[in-house]
Scaffold this active site. Structure first.
Site, PDB file in Angstrom:
ATOM      1  N   HIS A 318     -47.006  21.730  10.241  1.00 20.42           N
ATOM      2  CA  HIS A 318     -46.854  21.808   8.796  1.00 20.42           C
ATOM      3  C   HIS A 318     -48.225  22.041   8.173  1.00 20.42           C
ATOM      4  O   HIS A 318     -49.197  21.397   8.556  1.00 20.42           O
ATOM      5  CB  HIS A 318     -46.266  20.511   8.250  1.00 20.42           C
ATOM      6  CG  HIS A 318     -44.863  20.250   8.703  1.00 20.42           C
ATOM      7  ND1 HIS A 318     -44.456  19.016   9.175  1.00 20.42           N
ATOM      8  CD2 HIS A 318     -43.782  21.053   8.777  1.00 20.42           C
ATOM      9  CE1 HIS A 318     -43.168  19.071   9.484  1.00 20.42           C
ATOM     10  NE2 HIS A 318     -42.739  20.298   9.258  1.00 20.42           N
ATOM     11  N   PHE A 472     -51.033  17.113  10.304  1.00 16.50           N
ATOM     12  CA  PHE A 472     -51.134  16.254  11.500  1.00 16.50           C
ATOM     13  C   PHE A 472     -49.835  16.239  12.298  1.00 16.50           C
ATOM     14  O   PHE A 472     -49.495  15.239  12.924  1.00 16.50           O
ATOM     15  CB  PHE A 472     -51.521  14.807  11.156  1.00 16.50           C
ATOM     16  CG  PHE A 472     -52.628  14.661  10.151  1.00 16.50           C
ATOM     17  CD1 PHE A 472     -53.599  15.645   9.999  1.00 16.50           C
ATOM     18  CD2 PHE A 472     -52.711  13.534   9.364  1.00 16.50           C
ATOM     19  CE1 PHE A 472     -54.629  15.501   9.073  1.00 16.50           C
ATOM     20  CE2 PHE A 472     -53.740  13.390   8.427  1.00 16.50           C
ATOM     21  CZ  PHE A 472     -54.696  14.374   8.287  1.00 16.50           C
ATOM     22  N   HIS A 473     -49.110  17.373  12.295  1.00 15.59           N
ATOM     23  CA  HIS A 473     -47.792  17.434  12.931  1.00 15.59           C
ATOM     24  C   HIS A 473     -47.736  18.552  13.975  1.00 15.59           C
ATOM     25  O   HIS A 473     -46.866  19.414  13.936  1.00 15.59           O
ATOM     26  CB  HIS A 473     -46.704  17.649  11.875  1.00 15.59           C
ATOM     27  CG  HIS A 473     -46.659  16.587  10.828  1.00 15.59           C
ATOM     28  ND1 HIS A 473     -46.148  16.786   9.556  1.00 15.59           N
ATOM     29  CD2 HIS A 473     -47.073  15.287  10.860  1.00 15.59           C
ATOM     30  CE1 HIS A 473     -46.252  15.677   8.861  1.00 15.59           C
ATOM     31  NE2 HIS A 473     -46.810  14.746   9.626  1.00 15.59           N
ATOM     32  N   GLU A 474     -48.648  18.537  14.931  1.00 15.94           N
ATOM     33  CA  GLU A 474     -48.685  19.574  15.958  1.00 15.94           C
ATOM     34  C   GLU A 474     -47.437  19.484  16.836  1.00 15.94           C
ATOM     35  O   GLU A 474     -47.099  18.419  17.334  1.00 15.94           O
ATOM     36  CB  GLU A 474     -49.940  19.422  16.821  1.00 15.94           C
ATOM     37  CG  GLU A 474     -51.249  19.455  16.031  1.00 15.94           C
ATOM     38  CD  GLU A 474     -51.747  18.069  15.618  1.00 15.94           C
ATOM     39  OE1 GLU A 474     -50.968  17.096  15.738  1.00 15.94           O
ATOM     40  OE2 GLU A 474     -52.896  17.962  15.180  1.00 15.94           O
TER      41      GLU A 474
END
Length: 543
Positions: A318, A472-474
């Site tokens: 994101h 922070f949504h790898e």
């Protein structure tokens, strides 16, 4: 070249137990959100011997336990410290890509937001994988089982009595009321539960769900799932243990090699190895073990165990922009998780799923470029940010090896804003955030708009490239599916390798609509169910 070593961690953050068996039934690599769930569920069968390897240290530290301190974990020993490769799509910048290096993983250092995802996300996963277990109705059943929801009752969608205490922030900053009215004024309805019916339709605005209890005490996956089981004789949790490769013999995963306190170990797995190291480290470990694109492996001098060209591809995250910022009239200290408002909306009416997810950051939030350029104040209570966010990016990136040395950080081509559709959606999102923040309803909390202001479209696009970064949504680098770029099947088995599954955010075919901790918990629960079914495991508990 950045190197990471478990030796960087202080000894007092390691486990005291030194017993390491030569063989376990199951070895789980990574004690993050998904790995914590899997290790617990497997260890519920007292006959199953489980080893959990975590590269980071203990989560029993104040910076983790106090959920309000989450921002200050970024860049510490509890963060892998990864950065994206320079890219012209973000004006040559290298955005940080924080990822938890501590027991509990991201659930121990994130903003504690529990965002379950949209109905369409899971139905799309089921269609991509051919496995009905992933569809929305079956996923909803997991959520109902593991949640202890403290909000308005919704028996169809929300659970009571589960392991995870989930609530809304207590006594949010007064600004939140103005943001809600400002969002309603542009057609985004307020909803009592942002994880309820809104995530089956067009979205809405309101308070996020958060994983906290007893004030601001963090409810992480490790604290909830693992801590009650840490004394079980059939579960060994080794901290500061960095996996170097998965051992493959004759097309089967037979064990794991890892380094701990400077010493190399190889431990066998009698039944299965489960890789739950996250969307950056899971593909890295597969490639180091000879599983990946044959040409890339050969270039690093790695013998090919299985040609899977999709390993490391399909990277998604994101996009979060830093940000639309206003100075407070009267300074207001952040409360709770400092992110007490969110909305989900569509950038275009023809979209089936909301693609925008801005969030309130209760502080001045700028990038390394926009912060100095606009002279953002340093004091957290001096300003507030409505940070535009993209929930369904079309941009795709890649993770690949920098070398065959396990200590070297991989190359991460994030490719943020490489798709024009993402730029268009984010520009729309900026307009919406500015309209809400500059509305009459936010006037009591707004002294002035600090950035970006009413820029012309070309200048706003350049501002976006200077401000865009990670949420922070790898995810998505070992995707589940049935095409030639898929890495695992619908039951998370790695194609071509027996006794090896991947179970973390990397297996998502596409990223979910919302923060990814909750879906990663579901991935852990679903993986554990597959394993228990496959190997006839029993369970002492059913919560």
């Amino acid at each position: 070249m950045t190197r990471h070593s478990p030796l960087d961690l202080a000894p007092d953050r390691e486990t005291a137990a030194e017993t390491i068996r030569a063989q376990y039934d199951f070895i789980v690599i990574g004690g993050g959100t998904s790995g914590s769930v899997i290790a617990r569920r497997l260890a519920e069968d007292p006959a199953a011997h489980v080893l959990l390897l975590e590269a980071g240290g203990s989560d029993r530290v104040p910076q983790v336990i106090d959920s309000t301190q989450w921002m200050w974990n970024i860049g510490t020993s509890r963060d892998w410290g990864y950065r994206a490769a320079p890219s012209p799509t973000v004006n040559g910048r290298r955005p940080v890509l924080p990822m938890g290096k501590v027991l509990g993983g991201g659930s121990s250092i994130n903003g504690s937001i529990w965002a379950r995802g949209h109905r369409n996300d899971f139905d799309n996963w089921a269609a991509a994988s051919g496995e009905a277990a992933w569809n929305y109705e079956n996923t909803l059943a997991i959520y109902r089982r593991i949640e202890d929801w403290q909000g308005a009752p919704d028996p169809q969608r929300r659970g009571k009595g589960g392991l995870l205490n989930i609530q809304q922030p207590d006594d949010p900053v007064p600004l939140v009321a103005g943001l809600i009215k400002g969002a309603e004024a542009i057609g985004i309805p307020f909803v009592e539960d942002i994880n309820g019916a809104a995530m089956e339709g067009d979205g809405g605005c309101g308070l996020p769900n958060v994983l906290v209890q007893d004030g601001n005490r963090r409810v992480s996956m490790s604290a909830t799932y693992l801590h009650p089981f840490m004394t079980r004789p059939n579960l060994h949790v080794l901290l500061c243990a960095e996996t170097t490769r998965i051992e493959i013999e004759g097309g089967r995963a037979t064990g794991v090699s890892f380094v701990r306190r400077g010493r190399q170990y190889t431990v066998r797995a009698g039944t299965e190895v489960i890789l739950s190291a996250g969307a950056i480290n899971s593909p890295k470990l597969l490639m180091l073990s000879g599983i990946g694109d044959a040409a890339q492996l050969a270039a690093q001098g790695i013998a090919v165990a299985q040609h899977l060209p999709g390993v490391g591809r399909n990277f998604q995250d994101h996009i979060l922009m830093a940000g639309c910022v206003w100075e407070y009239v009267t300074p207001e200290a952040p409360r709770n998780n400092a992110a007490e408002f969110v909305f989900y909306a569509k950038s275009r009416p023809d979209l089936p799923t909301p693609d925008l997810m801005p969030v309130l950051e209760e502080c001045p939030f700028g990038s390394e470029v926009t912060g100095p350029q606009y002279g953002l104040p340093a004091a957290p209570d001096s300003a507030w940010t409505l940070a535009p966010g993209l929930a369904r990016p079309d941009s795709r990136g890649e993770v690949r090896l920098a070398s065959a040395d396990w200590r070297d950080a991989p190359v991460i081509e994030a490719n943020f804003l490489s798709a024009q559709t993402d730029i268009d959606a984010m520009l729309t999102c900026i307009e919406m955030c500015r309209e809400i923040g500059n509305s009459e309803f936010c006037a009591p909390y707004r002294k002035r708009e600090i950035m970006p202001g009413p820029l012309p479209k070309a200048e706003m696009a350049d501002f976006l490239r200077n401000a865009a970064g990670t949420y922070f949504h790898e995810t998505c680098t070992c995707k589940m599916g049935r095409d030639e770029m898929s890495v695992v099947d619908g039951r998370l088995k790695v194609y071509g390798i027996e006794g090896l599954r991947v179970a973390d955010g990397s297996i998502m075919p596409e990223i979910t609509t919302g923060n990814t901790m909750a879906p990663c918990a579901v991935i852990g629960e679903r993986a554990a169910a597959f394993l228990r079914e496959a190997h006839g495991l029993t369970a002492e508990t059913v919560a």
